[in-house]
Design an enzyme around this catalytic site. Structure first.
Site, PDB file in Angstrom:
ATOM      1  CB  CYS A  63      67.073  86.263  36.624  1.00  0.00           C
ATOM      2  SG  CYS A  63      65.491  85.152  37.269  1.00  0.00           S
TER       3      CYS A  63
ATOM      4  CB  CYS B  86      62.516  82.340  32.186  1.00  0.00           C
ATOM      5  SG  CYS B  86      62.070  83.979  31.568  1.00  0.00           S
TER       6      CYS B  86
ATOM      7  CG  ASN C  31      67.324  88.724  46.568  1.00  0.00           C
ATOM      8  OD1 ASN C  31      67.547  89.232  48.009  1.00  0.00           O
ATOM      9  ND2 ASN C  31      66.100  89.070  46.198  1.00  0.00           N
TER      10      ASN C  31
ATOM     11  CB  CYS D 172      63.190  88.898  43.579  1.00  0.00           C
ATOM     12  SG  CYS D 172      61.843  89.732  44.518  1.00  0.00           S
TER      13      CYS D 172
ATOM     14  CB  SER E  84      61.389  93.623  35.596  1.00  0.00           C
ATOM     15  OG  SER E  84      60.556  92.954  36.375  1.00  0.00           O
ATOM     16  CG  LEU E  85      63.298 100.699  33.862  1.00  0.00           C
ATOM     17  CD1 LEU E  85      62.668 100.435  32.379  1.00  0.00           C
ATOM     18  CD2 LEU E  85      62.987 101.905  34.239  1.00  0.00           C
ATOM     19  CG  ASN E  86      65.611  95.105  36.665  1.00  0.00           C
ATOM     20  OD1 ASN E  86      65.018  95.411  37.627  1.00  0.00           O
ATOM     21  ND2 ASN E  86      65.516  93.932  36.133  1.00  0.00           N
TER      22      ASN E  86
ATOM     23  CB  CYS F 203      67.236  88.696  33.323  1.00  0.00           C
ATOM     24  SG  CYS F 203      65.720  89.231  32.206  1.00  0.00           S
TER      25      CYS F 203
ATOM     26  CB  CYS G 219      55.342  85.149  44.749  1.00  0.00           C
ATOM     27  SG  CYS G 219      56.477  85.560  43.376  1.00  0.00           S
TER      28      CYS G 219
ATOM     29  CB  SER H 222      55.878  91.057  37.571  1.00  0.00           C
ATOM     30  OG  SER H 222      57.373  91.762  37.483  1.00  0.00           O
TER      31      SER H 222
ATOM     32  CD  GLU I 117      61.800  76.402  43.602  1.00  0.00           C
ATOM     33  OE1 GLU I 117      62.473  75.661  44.535  1.00  0.00           O
ATOM     34  OE2 GLU I 117      62.118  77.622  43.244  1.00  0.00           O
TER      35      GLU I 117
HETATM   36  N1  SAH Z   1      59.659  87.745  34.168  1.00  0.00           N
HETATM   37  C1  SAH Z   1      59.013  88.757  34.826  1.00  0.00           C
HETATM   38  C2  SAH Z   1      58.416  88.052  36.148  1.00  0.00           C
HETATM   39  C3  SAH Z   1      59.543  87.739  37.029  1.00  0.00           C
HETATM   40  S1  SAH Z   1      59.450  88.837  38.405  1.00  0.00           S
HETATM   41  C4  SAH Z   1      59.579  89.943  35.196  1.00  0.00           C
HETATM   42  O1  SAH Z   1      60.932  90.177  34.651  1.00  0.00           O
HETATM   43  O2  SAH Z   1      59.061  90.792  35.692  1.00  0.00           O
HETATM   44  C5  SAH Z   1      60.941  88.620  39.214  1.00  0.00           C
HETATM   45  C6  SAH Z   1      61.396  89.929  39.664  1.00  0.00           C
HETATM   46  O3  SAH Z   1      62.714  89.623  40.358  1.00  0.00           O
HETATM   47  C7  SAH Z   1      61.937  90.751  38.403  1.00  0.00           C
HETATM   48  O4  SAH Z   1      61.485  92.077  38.746  1.00  0.00           O
HETATM   49  C8  SAH Z   1      63.123  90.731  38.552  1.00  0.00           C
HETATM   50  O5  SAH Z   1      63.872  91.655  37.805  1.00  0.00           O
HETATM   51  C9  SAH Z   1      63.570  90.567  39.694  1.00  0.00           C
HETATM   52  N2  SAH Z   1      64.873  89.752  40.114  1.00  0.00           N
HETATM   53  C10 SAH Z   1      65.363  88.663  39.209  1.00  0.00           C
HETATM   54  N3  SAH Z   1      66.521  88.154  39.489  1.00  0.00           N
HETATM   55  C11 SAH Z   1      66.701  88.742  40.776  1.00  0.00           C
HETATM   56  C12 SAH Z   1      67.872  88.684  41.705  1.00  0.00           C
HETATM   57  N4  SAH Z   1      68.654  87.769  41.843  1.00  0.00           N
HETATM   58  N5  SAH Z   1      67.769  89.540  42.777  1.00  0.00           N
HETATM   59  C13 SAH Z   1      66.736  90.480  43.027  1.00  0.00           C
HETATM   60  N6  SAH Z   1      65.682  90.664  41.982  1.00  0.00           N
HETATM   61  C14 SAH Z   1      65.797  89.903  40.933  1.00  0.00           C
END
Ligand code: SAH
Length: 347
Positions: free
Chosen positions: A117, A110, A290, A333, A214-216, A114, A103, A191, A90
């Site tokens: 996700c 993947c 999300n 995201c 993506s630090l998180n 995580c 995007c 990213s 997608e």
């Molecule tokens: N694998 C790469 C590219 C994916 S980017 C990465 O991790 O950066 C997707 C972005 O959406 C990342 O910053 C991830 O942390 C964020 N993301 C993933 N699941 C999410 C969710 N359920 N809600 C909000 N952001 C999310």
């Protein structure tokens, strides 16, 4: 046969040189494919019939097929693509006042697992080719009128771009090449979840797109839990590597921080985040979680999100709350993959 879309410019130059053709012929072909929507060699009317026939013997021009389009109330559109091998990915197209951002995905599924996700629940199915990656941009441009053509590209769709390194690099080169897609490298962002070895390698490439991380989380215990890749590349190593990243003078690294209620959204997290990022030229994108069916987390309250942001702003960080586009179509995201999983094709 070889797909011309995604075929490296350097290799095309070599091939044309072998054929005894002048260099400008390469530029003409690239311009047809990446700018003038030519999808058949017969359309390339400034090339001789002989050259067109020769090209047709060597190459196909193959784009991902649009299998479904879903429109969000906010104007964004989610595209479901079917690739040559039958798998699906997608992309999400997002219009703004002055730009349109696409995007795009780099992998089917993947393998980073995580926990927040949806794409992760697929596991890794396969890697996209450079043609599949840049082909998403071309297919969307073919589908849209002139005024809606893609101006910005973010590699934030399905997959971990740096886990499909070579193909992603080839696609990026074509995206920013002045002969091919001609998108300014300031308008392209890769990213990553933080694959330190690959970030170091990427720093040495001739590709100067924006980098987002993506630090998180701000502590290893939490990051280990939500992003298992942290066990291999802990926060300290990641930050060390980013401090050394050869950033151009006017550029900043973007840090993405998914806000998960009760997990990484406390005042202490905000303070730690400020400390961690104090030595890197950066901006921060806060992304309220999300949800999707079966997800384990909740987004924090509006108030909590604001207070997290306010602290960082007070510490002089440019901090944005990413207004989530396409949540109603599972296009925001972390929400990509639903259709690929069920195989359904909503019109
Ligand atoms: N694998 C790469 C590219 C994916 S980017 C990465 O991790 O950066 C997707 C972005 O959406 C990342 O910053 C991830 O942390 C964020 N993301 C993933 N699941 C999410 C969710 N359920 N809600 C909000 N952001 C999310």
């Amino acid at each position: 046969m070889t797909n011309l879309i995604g075929f490296p410019e350097e290799k095309l130059k070599q091939l044309f040189a072998d054929w005894g053709l002048p260099a400008y012929r390469v530029q003409q072909v690239l311009s047809w494919v990446y700018h003038h929507h030519a999808r058949r060699f017969e359309e390339m009317t400034n090339l001789s019939k002989e050259l067109r026939a020769r090209l047709a013997k060597h190459f196909v021009i193959a784009l991902p097929r649009i299998a479904a389009k879903t429109h969000s109330q906010d104007g964004s559109v989610k595209y479901l693509f079917e690739l040559g091998n039958g798998s699906q990915v997608e992309s999400v197209w997002m219009p703004d006042e002055s730009r349109t951002t696409l995007c795009i995905s780099s992998q089917v599924g993947c393998r980073l697992a995580c926990s927040f996700c949806l794409t992760a629940t697929l596991g890794l199915k396969n890697n996209l080719t450079a043609g599949d990656i840049i082909g998403q941009v071309l297919a969307v441009n073919d589908d849209l009128p002139e005024e809606n053509q893609v101006t910005n590209v973010v590699m934030m769709g399905m997959g971990e771009p740096l886990d499909n390194y070579e193909e992603v690099c080839e696609a990026l080169r074509l995206l920013v090449s002045p002969h091919a897609m001609r998108i300014s490298n300031r308008k392209v962002t890769l990213s990553t979840a933080g694959l330190v070895d690959r970030i170091q390698q990427f720093a040495g490439e001739d590709i100067h797109v924006n980098l987002a991380i993506s630090l998180n989380a701000t502590e290893d215990a939490t990051r280990d839990q939500i992003m298992p890749i942290n066990k291999k590349y802990p926060i300290k190593n990641l930050m060390e590597c980013l401090k050394k990243y050869p950033l151009k003078p006017t550029r900043r690294i973007t840090f993405e921080y998914v806000l998960l209620k009760g997990i990484n959204d406390s005042d202490e997290d905000a303070v730690r985040l400020g400390k961690l990022l104090s030595q890197v030229r950066c901006k921060i994108n806060l992304i309220p979680f999300n949800g999707f069916e079966g997800s384990l987390y909740q987004p924090p309250s509006e108030e909590r999100i604001k207070s997290f942001q306010n602290y960082l702003i007070q510490k002089k960080f440019s901090t944005f709350i990413r207004n989530n586009r396409g949540t109603d179509i599972l296009g925001a995201c972390g929400q990509l993959a639903a259709q690929a999983m069920t195989g359904s094709t909503t019109p």
